[in-house]
Each structure stands twice: as structure tokens, then as C-alpha cells.
Design a protein around this motif. Structure first.
Motif, PDB file in Angstrom:
ATOM      1  N   ARG A  85     -77.715 -60.489  -9.941  1.00  0.00           N
ATOM      2  CA  ARG A  85     -77.301 -60.864 -11.294  1.00  0.00           C
ATOM      3  C   ARG A  85     -77.497 -62.359 -11.531  1.00  0.00           C
ATOM      4  N   GLY A  86     -77.253 -63.145 -10.481  1.00  0.00           N
ATOM      5  CA  GLY A  86     -77.501 -64.578 -10.593  1.00  0.00           C
ATOM      6  C   GLY A  86     -78.961 -64.877 -10.874  1.00  0.00           C
ATOM      7  N   HIS A  87     -79.846 -64.154 -10.202  1.00  0.00           N
ATOM      8  CA  HIS A  87     -81.274 -64.360 -10.435  1.00  0.00           C
ATOM      9  C   HIS A  87     -81.698 -63.872 -11.815  1.00  0.00           C
ATOM     10  N   ILE A  88     -81.085 -62.804 -12.305  1.00  0.00           N
ATOM     11  CA  ILE A  88     -81.383 -62.331 -13.664  1.00  0.00           C
ATOM     12  C   ILE A  88     -81.025 -63.423 -14.677  1.00  0.00           C
ATOM     13  N   ALA A  89     -79.876 -64.062 -14.482  1.00  0.00           N
ATOM     14  CA  ALA A  89     -79.485 -65.159 -15.371  1.00  0.00           C
ATOM     15  C   ALA A  89     -80.455 -66.329 -15.246  1.00  0.00           C
ATOM     16  N   ARG A  90     -80.915 -66.602 -14.043  1.00  0.00           N
ATOM     17  CA  ARG A  90     -81.858 -67.708 -13.833  1.00  0.00           C
ATOM     18  C   ARG A  90     -83.166 -67.460 -14.564  1.00  0.00           C
ATOM     19  N   VAL A  91     -83.716 -66.253 -14.418  1.00  0.00           N
ATOM     20  CA  VAL A  91     -84.988 -65.930 -15.068  1.00  0.00           C
ATOM     21  C   VAL A  91     -84.845 -66.006 -16.588  1.00  0.00           C
ATOM     22  N   ALA A  92     -83.650 -65.678 -17.088  1.00  0.00           N
ATOM     23  CA  ALA A  92     -83.402 -65.749 -18.536  1.00  0.00           C
ATOM     24  C   ALA A  92     -83.171 -67.174 -19.017  1.00  0.00           C
ATOM     25  N   GLY A  93     -83.139 -68.137 -18.075  1.00  0.00           N
ATOM     26  CA  GLY A  93     -82.935 -69.526 -18.456  1.00  0.00           C
ATOM     27  C   GLY A  93     -81.482 -69.933 -18.567  1.00  0.00           C
ATOM     28  N   ASN A  94     -80.559 -69.058 -18.167  1.00  0.00           N
ATOM     29  CA  ASN A  94     -79.128 -69.370 -18.206  1.00  0.00           C
ATOM     30  C   ASN A  94     -78.716 -69.972 -16.857  1.00  0.00           C
ATOM     31  N   PHE A  95     -79.123 -71.214 -16.627  1.00  0.00           N
ATOM     32  CA  PHE A  95     -78.995 -71.800 -15.293  1.00  0.00           C
ATOM     33  C   PHE A  95     -77.553 -72.062 -14.889  1.00  0.00           C
ATOM     34  N   ALA A  96     -76.707 -72.452 -15.838  1.00  0.00           N
ATOM     35  CA  ALA A  96     -75.304 -72.684 -15.497  1.00  0.00           C
ATOM     36  C   ALA A  96     -74.635 -71.392 -15.050  1.00  0.00           C
ATOM     37  N   ASP A  97     -74.884 -70.299 -15.789  1.00  0.00           N
ATOM     38  CA  ASP A  97     -74.335 -68.995 -15.386  1.00  0.00           C
ATOM     39  C   ASP A  97     -74.897 -68.570 -14.038  1.00  0.00           C
ATOM     40  N   ALA A  98     -76.188 -68.805 -13.838  1.00  0.00           N
ATOM     41  CA  ALA A  98     -76.826 -68.413 -12.580  1.00  0.00           C
ATOM     42  C   ALA A  98     -76.196 -69.138 -11.405  1.00  0.00           C
ATOM     43  N   ALA A  99     -75.967 -70.446 -11.546  1.00  0.00           N
ATOM     44  CA  ALA A  99     -75.354 -71.218 -10.460  1.00  0.00           C
ATOM     45  C   ALA A  99     -73.962 -70.698 -10.144  1.00  0.00           C
ATOM     46  N   ARG A 100     -73.198 -70.370 -11.191  1.00  0.00           N
ATOM     47  CA  ARG A 100     -71.840 -69.860 -10.978  1.00  0.00           C
ATOM     48  C   ARG A 100     -71.860 -68.511 -10.268  1.00  0.00           C
ATOM     49  N   ILE A 101     -72.729 -67.610 -10.713  1.00  0.00           N
ATOM     50  CA  ILE A 101     -72.786 -66.270 -10.116  1.00  0.00           C
ATOM     51  C   ILE A 101     -73.269 -66.339  -8.677  1.00  0.00           C
ATOM     52  N   LEU A 102     -74.279 -67.155  -8.413  1.00  0.00           N
ATOM     53  CA  LEU A 102     -74.764 -67.299  -7.041  1.00  0.00           C
ATOM     54  C   LEU A 102     -73.686 -67.913  -6.153  1.00  0.00           C
ATOM     55  N   GLY A 103     -72.903 -68.822  -6.709  1.00  0.00           N
ATOM     56  CA  GLY A 103     -71.782 -69.376  -5.950  1.00  0.00           C
ATOM     57  C   GLY A 103     -70.755 -68.320  -5.606  1.00  0.00           C
ATOM     58  N   ASP A 104     -70.494 -67.404  -6.555  1.00  0.00           N
ATOM     59  CA  ASP A 104     -69.560 -66.301  -6.287  1.00  0.00           C
ATOM     60  C   ASP A 104     -70.096 -65.400  -5.169  1.00  0.00           C
ATOM     61  N   ALA A 105     -71.420 -65.169  -5.163  1.00  0.00           N
ATOM     62  CA  ALA A 105     -72.007 -64.336  -4.106  1.00  0.00           C
ATOM     63  C   ALA A 105     -71.837 -64.989  -2.742  1.00  0.00           C
ATOM     64  N   LEU A 106     -71.810 -66.318  -2.712  1.00  0.00           N
ATOM     65  CA  LEU A 106     -71.647 -67.035  -1.449  1.00  0.00           C
ATOM     66  C   LEU A 106     -70.204 -67.065  -0.971  1.00  0.00           C
ATOM     67  N   THR A 107     -69.270 -67.201  -1.906  1.00  0.00           N
ATOM     68  CA  THR A 107     -67.872 -67.369  -1.498  1.00  0.00           C
ATOM     69  C   THR A 107     -67.149 -66.060  -1.282  1.00  0.00           C
ATOM     70  N   GLY A 108     -67.749 -64.931  -1.687  1.00  0.00           N
ATOM     71  CA  GLY A 108     -67.110 -63.643  -1.458  1.00  0.00           C
ATOM     72  C   GLY A 108     -66.536 -63.067  -2.728  1.00  0.00           C
ATOM     73  N   LEU A 109     -66.146 -61.821  -2.662  1.00  0.00           N
ATOM     74  CA  LEU A 109     -65.660 -61.079  -3.822  1.00  0.00           C
ATOM     75  C   LEU A 109     -64.189 -60.729  -3.659  1.00  0.00           C
ATOM     76  N   ASP A 110     -63.459 -60.809  -4.761  1.00  0.00           N
ATOM     77  CA  ASP A 110     -62.049 -60.376  -4.784  1.00  0.00           C
ATOM     78  C   ASP A 110     -61.238 -61.027  -3.676  1.00  0.00           C
ATOM     79  N   GLY A 111     -61.503 -62.304  -3.437  1.00  0.00           N
ATOM     80  CA  GLY A 111     -60.733 -63.015  -2.418  1.00  0.00           C
ATOM     81  C   GLY A 111     -61.237 -62.823  -1.007  1.00  0.00           C
ATOM     82  N   ALA A 112     -62.264 -61.988  -0.807  1.00  0.00           N
ATOM     83  CA  ALA A 112     -62.795 -61.790   0.542  1.00  0.00           C
ATOM     84  C   ALA A 112     -63.597 -63.008   0.966  1.00  0.00           C
ATOM     85  N   GLU A 113     -63.764 -63.177   2.275  1.00  0.00           N
ATOM     86  CA  GLU A 113     -64.574 -64.276   2.761  1.00  0.00           C
ATOM     87  C   GLU A 113     -66.041 -64.009   2.441  1.00  0.00           C
ATOM     88  N   GLY A 114     -66.806 -65.096   2.394  1.00  0.00           N
ATOM     89  CA  GLY A 114     -68.228 -64.973   2.124  1.00  0.00           C
ATOM     90  C   GLY A 114     -68.975 -64.422   3.316  1.00  0.00           C
TER      91      GLY A 114
END
Length: 456
Positions: A295-324
């Protein structure tokens, strides 16, 4: 134990009687896994005596064959079930077979059993290492858990290289050999983008039907679509995988969609939505993380770079409080893309994060994604006003990248005027560039650069 004894005319009842007595005499160690499975381990002295005894009786080769066949069946079965609600437990079970797998692999290579050797290769580091987080790792098997993630990843890559070298020396050819080539980063680094693309397409189209362990992300990631039409052709290949194992289906979908997005083409919305629904039903935390990265890459290709950076950061830090994730490839690749998107969004980039990512590249020997790091670092430096330094990183990427690889990143670099950096009169040394990067990071944030980074 039963699998090994089956070819030696040993009755199951004899094993039931003998194993407890061997444990009582401290000749065999017994452990119980979290899922209740009992495993037996020979002491090294007893193992050495047994091997010597089998060899003197002329039974060693048959015993090693039975062992390799059994381990291949177990590893193949666990790998195909690796994604789902119980993935952490299954990953730990795979880790428990680490040394057995290595021994069986060595024997299969030595005897030219190529098909079995490929099966015995641990699942790509993305699955084998990425499913366990740093929280899980101390308990992730008594053997693999002690090795550390970098040593284990390096050993997996060394196994792939060893197998390719052995197959080449034996004159092997065909789809199986092509797959091993595509999985070997050392081989990939030696060929041009065009050669890699041609072989990957040829290999993909030769797989009919697709075997369970033959369509993974390595094959898809070696394809570089040259048009949206070619990207659409690649996505249509996914229709062949509707009834395959969950691990292969997720790996293939992730690889194909990521390849399309990496080349800045648009993914088929209907296919991607089906994949998202499949992952939701699967109940796999790891697969959900991979979808989030896409999803982060989809936002990047669409030119939504701020959203892409945030989503990719979420993928790195983990989901629902889980570790990355603890997989170095995923961490590094996603970090580089997040750095690029932050820079292209005009957001400040933390240089200490860039430095830490380079340390992981060096420790895990991830040379195959080094060019992306060089370009992402150049963009990060440009946002900080370090234009000359940024030009030097971009210039290194252009002058030392695999044939054609720099062109993949020109679009992002063009935002900063770095798509055609000036040529320097004297050749640069990447060690010097990384050393200067570490120094600059220490100046910006003194507590962040306690360890230097150098190219191995």
C-alpha cells in the motif's frame, strides 16, 4: 527416528523400548518443543561413533540418503504451511531443523540430488527470518536462534551460491538451474538488467504446472517490466496460483505486485483487492505487513509521498502494537523506500536512521540492494542541503551499479537534480563516502553514530 530406522529393518516397538533407555544413559538428549513435539539429539561423541560404525559397515550412504529425504519432506511440508495464525510457532519448528537441513543439503549437493537440494534450501530469508520478530528470536529454536539473524542469512545465501556453483560444474541446465541462478545474489549482480529480465520471464513461463516451491518472490523480483502492458502480463501470471499453498501464493503476489510498483507502474486494482481479502482471511501477521508495504508503494506511485512514507514506516514498526519484522532484507529495502518518499515529500530525514540502515546492509551483506541505498542516501542528503555530498553518492551509484540499475532510480533522483550527477576527476571509494556519512551523522546527532560503517 522412525524414518531413519525404516530402512534398517528396525521395528517401531524396538524404538519405543530403546529410546528411553538411551536417554536414561545420557547417550541421547530429549527435548520437548512448545507444541509438545518430542525431539531427540545425539551427543557429538555418540554421533561421531555412530557415523564411524555405519561407515565401517557400508551403511553410511544409505543412512544419509534416508535422512536427507526425510528432512526434505518435513521442511517442504512446514514451508508450505508457514503463513497463518500459527506462523510464529511454525517458524520456530523450521528453526529447530536448521542443522539437520544443512547436513541433508550438503549430502544432496555432494550426490547431485539437485531437486532435493533446492527443496532443502531454507525458505527465502523473507519467510524464514521475517516471520519471527526480535521478541521471538531468543526462543526461535535451540540451534538457529543462537546464530543471529545476520550469520543465518549469510549462510542461506552461501548455500544458494554453493548449489549454483555445483550445478554449473556438473553441466546442469533447465528451469531448476535457472531458478537457482535467480536466487543467487552473486550471480544476479554479474548480469545486466536485460539478461536478468529475459531469464526470469523464460523461467516463469516454463513452469507449467507451477510446483509448490518454484514460484516465489525471487523469480518475480528479477523481472523489470518495460511498459504497463508488460506489467499487466506479469500480473496475469498470478491467475495460475489460485489453488496453491498459502506461503507460495502470498510470496508470488507480493513479488509480482512489488515488481510492478518498483517499476512505477499501476497494479490491477481488482487483483490487488482479491489479494488483500485473501490475506485478511489467512490471519497472517507477516502477510498483513507485506500488504501494508505494498500500500505504501501504491501511494508512492500515485505521487502521494507523505502518505507513502507514513505507511512504509508503519510496515517497519509493526501492526497493532506488535514489534516490527526482524528480517534484514525487508527492513533495509523498506527503509530505503521510506527515506526516498520522505525526501520527495519535502519532509526532514533522520540521518542516523540512514546510517543504521547502512550498518545493516554491511552486516547482512545485502549487496543486491546497495544501489537503492546509494540513491536514497543521495536524496536524503539533498534535503539537508548537502548538495555536493548528495552528488557524490548519486555519482557512485551511476558509476558502479549493475548495468542499467541506475536508470531504475532516475525519476526520484530527478526531483533533486541528481539524475545526471557531475563526474569527478578521481574515482571515489564507498568506504570513504560511508565514513563521511557517519561523521556527518555524528555532527547532526552525536549520540547516534557510536559505530562506524564500512563496506566489506
Amino acid at each position: 527416528v522412525r524414518a531413519m530406522a525404516s530402512g534398517a529393518d528396525v521395528h517401531d516397538l524396538d524404538l519405543v523400548d530403546a529410546m528411553p533407555r538411551l536417554v536414561d544413559r545420557s547417550l541421547v538428549e530429549r527435548t520437548t518443543a512448545e507444541d509438545g513435539m518430542t525431539r531427540y539429539h545425539l551427543l557429538e561423541t555418540v554421533r561421531a561413533y555412530g557415523i564411524d560404525h555405519l561407515e565401517r559397515q557400508g551403511l553410511l550412504e544409505a543412512a544419509r540418503d534416508r535422512h536427507a529425504e526425510y528432512i526434505a519432506r518435513v521442511v517442504g511440508r512446514l514451508s508450505s504451511r508457514l503463513l497463518g495464525p500459527n506462523e510464529a510457532s511454525l517458524a520456530r519448528r523450521l528453526a529447530d531443523y536448521w542443522f539437520d537441513c544443512g547436513s541433508a543439503f550438503e549430502w544432496s549437493v555432494a550426490t547431485g540430488q539437485w531437486e532435493r537440494a533446492v527443496t532443502l534450501l531454507p525458505p527465502s530469508h523473507f519467510w524464514f527470518l521475517g516471520l519471527t520478530t526480535a521478541r521471538d528470536r531468543p526462543n526461535a529454536g535451540q540451534t538457529a536462534g543462537r546464530m543471529g539473524r545476520y550469520a543465518q542469512q549469510q549462510q542461506i545465501l552461501a548455500m544458494v551460491h554453493q548449489l549454483r556453483h555445483a550445478m554449473a560444474a556438473a553441466g546442469a541446465s533447465g528451469p531448476l538451474y535457472d531458478e537457482v541462478c535467480l536466487r543467487d545474489p552473486r550471480w544476479v549482480a554479474q548480469v545486466s538488467i536485460d539478461e536478468l529480465n529475459e531469464l526470469a520471464w523464460q523461467h516463469l513461463r516454463s513452469l507449467e504446472p507451477v510446483p509448490d516451491h518454484r514460484f516465489g518472490w525471487q523469480i518475480a523480483s528479477s523481472i523489470f517490466p518495460s511498459s504497463q502492458a508488460e506489467a499487466d502480463d506479469l500480473m496475469r501470471e498470478l491467475d495460475r496460483l489460485q489453488t496453491t499453498s498459502s506461503a507460495k501464493r502470498v510470496a508470488a503476489n507480493w513479488g509480482v505486485f512489488r515488481t510492478v510498483l518498483r517499476s512505477d507502474y499501476v497494479v490491477d486494482h481488482e487483483r490487488f483487492s482479491r489479494f488483500e481479502r485473501y490475506v485478511d482471511d489467512l490471519g497472517s501477521e507477516a502477510a498483513r505487513r507485506f500488504v501494508l508495504e505494498l500500500r505504501g508503494h501504491i501511494a508512492r506511485v500515485a505521487g502521494n509521498f507523505a502518505d507513502a512514507a507514513r505507511i512504509l514506516g508503519d510496515a517497519l514498526t509493526g501492526l497493532d502494537g506488535a514489534e516490527g519484522p526482524d528480517d534484514p532484507f525487508f527492513v533495509v529495502a523498506t527503509s530505503w523506500w521510506m527515506t526516498e518518499c520522505s525526501a520527495r515529500a519535502g519532509q526532514p530525514v533522520e540521518l542516523d536512521t540512514v546510517v543504521e540502515t547502512w550498518k545493516t546492509v554491511e552486516q547482512a551483506e545485502l549487496d543486491v540492494i546497495r544501489p537503492k541505498g546509494e540513491c536514497a542516501t543521495a536524496m536524503a542528503l539533498a534535503t539537508m542541503g548537502e548538495t555536493g555530498f548528495a552528488e557524490r553518492f548519486a555519482g557512485w551509484a551511476r558509476d558502479h551499479g549493475q548495468n542499467g540499475v541506475f536508470d531504475l532510480f532516475r525519476v526520484g533522483l530527478a526531483d533533486f537534480g541528481l539524475n545526471d550527477p557531475p563526474r569527478r576527476p578521481e574515482p571515489e571509494d564507498l568506504n570513504d563516502l560511508l565514513g563521511e556519512l557517519n561523521t556527518l551523522s555524528a555532527q547532526k546527532s552525536p549520540a547516534s553514530a557510536s559505530t562506524s560503517i564500512t563496506k566489506s
